[in-house]
Design a protein around this motif. Structure first.
Motif, PDB file in Angstrom:
ATOM      1  N   GLU A   1     -52.172  -3.733  50.948  1.00 58.87           N
ATOM      2  CA  GLU A   1     -51.451  -1.704  50.670  1.00 58.87           C
ATOM      3  C   GLU A   1     -50.204  -1.771  49.897  1.00 58.87           C
ATOM      4  OE1 GLU A   1     -54.220   1.075  53.836  1.00 58.87           O
ATOM      5  OE2 GLU A   1     -51.800  -0.276  54.788  1.00 58.87           O
ATOM      6  N   GLY A   2     -49.382  -3.292  50.523  1.00 58.31           N
ATOM      7  CA  GLY A   2     -48.230  -2.998  50.166  1.00 58.31           C
ATOM      8  C   GLY A   2     -47.788  -3.317  48.733  1.00 58.31           C
ATOM      9  N   LEU A   3     -48.911  -4.194  48.685  1.00 58.51           N
ATOM     10  CA  LEU A   3     -48.331  -4.875  47.193  1.00 58.51           C
ATOM     11  C   LEU A   3     -49.386  -3.552  46.243  1.00 58.51           C
ATOM     12  CD1 LEU A   3     -48.799  -8.327  47.057  1.00 58.51           C
ATOM     13  CD2 LEU A   3     -46.938  -7.132  46.530  1.00 58.51           C
ATOM     14  N   ARG A   4     -50.774  -2.859  46.541  1.00 57.32           N
ATOM     15  CA  ARG A   4     -51.127  -2.148  45.986  1.00 57.32           C
ATOM     16  C   ARG A   4     -52.387  -2.702  44.833  1.00 57.32           C
ATOM     17  NH1 ARG A   4     -51.797   2.295  46.418  1.00 57.32           N
ATOM     18  NH2 ARG A   4     -52.961   3.032  44.386  1.00 57.32           N
ATOM     19  N   LEU A   5     -53.232  -3.897  45.418  1.00 56.99           N
ATOM     20  CA  LEU A   5     -54.007  -4.956  45.057  1.00 56.99           C
ATOM     21  C   LEU A   5     -55.083  -4.428  44.610  1.00 56.99           C
ATOM     22  CD1 LEU A   5     -52.709  -8.328  46.544  1.00 56.99           C
ATOM     23  CD2 LEU A   5     -52.602  -8.281  44.679  1.00 56.99           C
TER      24      LEU A   5
END
Length: 358
Positions: free
Chosen positions: A273-277
């Motif tokens: 979620e933090g990297l928006r993978l």
């Protein structure tokens, strides 16, 4: 009940060790018909030749015509979704997602920016450290003096350390620094895949010539190792299944067990979620001497051992296909504790490359 629309999926790396399990996962789908085709740069001895509906020779990812060839195949074959299995293909596909989308073809891959971080062990661990996700103590070094300094800071020789390149896959470039080994015993009695090296031997190799490679030097984690299969839809977390790596050969899990470890699942969720993978993402964790699970690397693609998740009740390969197509994904029940044991199996092909039953 009417079946859903028939679709066609193209996988790359059809000869990869994990390809049979990924193909098997797509074959297990019952709610619709899926044609599974693929490509491989080394087609002659590709296992996919006997398992896929159709297989094509494609260039290596570094070739200037790689994207043109894959796009041509996918357009002619009316492919709906592309699933890359080869790590070095990921940045090329990421840069060309819009090109495929313009032809009505979805590539299950992250965007270039997030992918660059997830595909680089140093950048990934730096991101995790900045976001309070546990990682080993580590240093990026670019010279032998920096390596010596990092080793001292990590407590060597009292504490065991290891190193690896920031960008690699499998066990390429990974070594554990440990002195006092019986090298003759290892030479005569062990298979030639020993991942241990003495400090002096490493120094000797580096001083023997060539430029010093960029390396991550890090604390060695002695505890259990896990892989996590995560599914994410453009930054929206869908699911994660950890599995213990109970027995590893050549960097590949031959025995594994799905484990309901909420701590590892939460860390994985926070990263994607933090990297928006996007799509199928893999992480590896290892426990430190105190039993704390720490992130050691990422595989920002579908992992071969994901077939264990399929057997445990969640077909995350197919779910990635459905996410690509904008379809609803139902959360299934997982059979936690299910164990997988891999074994060798033969595939026979005739002179034309067609599968022969035996």
């Amino acid at each position: 009940m009417n079946k859903m629309k028939e679709i066609k999926v193209f996988i790359t790396g059809a000869g990869a060790p994990g390809a049979p399990g990924i193909i098997k996962s797509l074959r297990k789908v019952t709610e619709r018909t899926i044609s599974v085709i693929g490509g491989d740069a080394s087609l002659k001895n590709s296992v996919g030749a006997g398992l896929l509906d159709k297989v094509f020779q494609i260039p290596f990812a570094e070739a200037p015509d790689f994207i043109d060839r894959v796009l041509e195949i996918c357009t002619v074959e009316k492919v709906d979704v592309v699933i890359p299995l080869v790590t070095r293909e990921l940045p090329v596909f990421a840069k060309n997602k819009d090109l495929f989308n313009s032809k009505g073809i979805c590539v299950s891959v992250s965007d270039p920016g997030p992918l660059e971080i997830a595909n680089n062990k140093y950048l990934l661990m730096k991101f995790c450290r900045e976001n309070s996700i546990p990682v080993p103590d580590f240093h990026l070094v670019k010279s032998l003096p920096e390596f010596r300094e990092a080793a001292a800071l990590l407590g060597y020789p009292v504490k065991k350390i290891c190193f690896k390149p920031p960008v690699s896959n499998g066990l390429r470039g990974f070594r554990i620094i440990e002195d006092g080994q019986d090298r003759l015993h290892a030479l005569i009695n062990e298979k030639p895949n020993n991942i241990y090296i003495s400090f002096d031997e490493f120094v000797s190799v580096c001083e023997g010539g060539g430029s010093f490679p960029e390396l991550i030097v890090m604390e060695y984690l002695p505890g259990e190792e896990y892989s996590v299969d995560v599914l994410v839809d453009n930054g929206k977390y869908i699911s994660a299944i950890p599995r213990s790596r109970d027995h590893i050969k050549m960097g590949i899990s031959f025995v594994g067990t799905v484990v309901d470890d909420r701590e590892i699942i939460d860390y994985s969720k926070r990263i994607v979620e933090g990297l928006r993978l996007n799509g199928n993402i893999g992480f590896q964790f290892k426990r430190d001497i105190n039993g704390i699970p720490k992130v050691i690397e990422s595989n920002p693609r579908v992992q071969g051992t994901i077939v264990l998740c399929t057997a445990a009740g969640e077909n995350m390969v197919y779910e990635a296909v459905k996410a690509c197509l904008g379809e609803k994904i139902e959360k299934p029940d997982i059979v936690w504790g299910l164990k997988m044991i891999r074994y060798w199996e033969e595939l026979f092909l005739d002179k034309n490359g067609n599968k022969v039953d035996f």
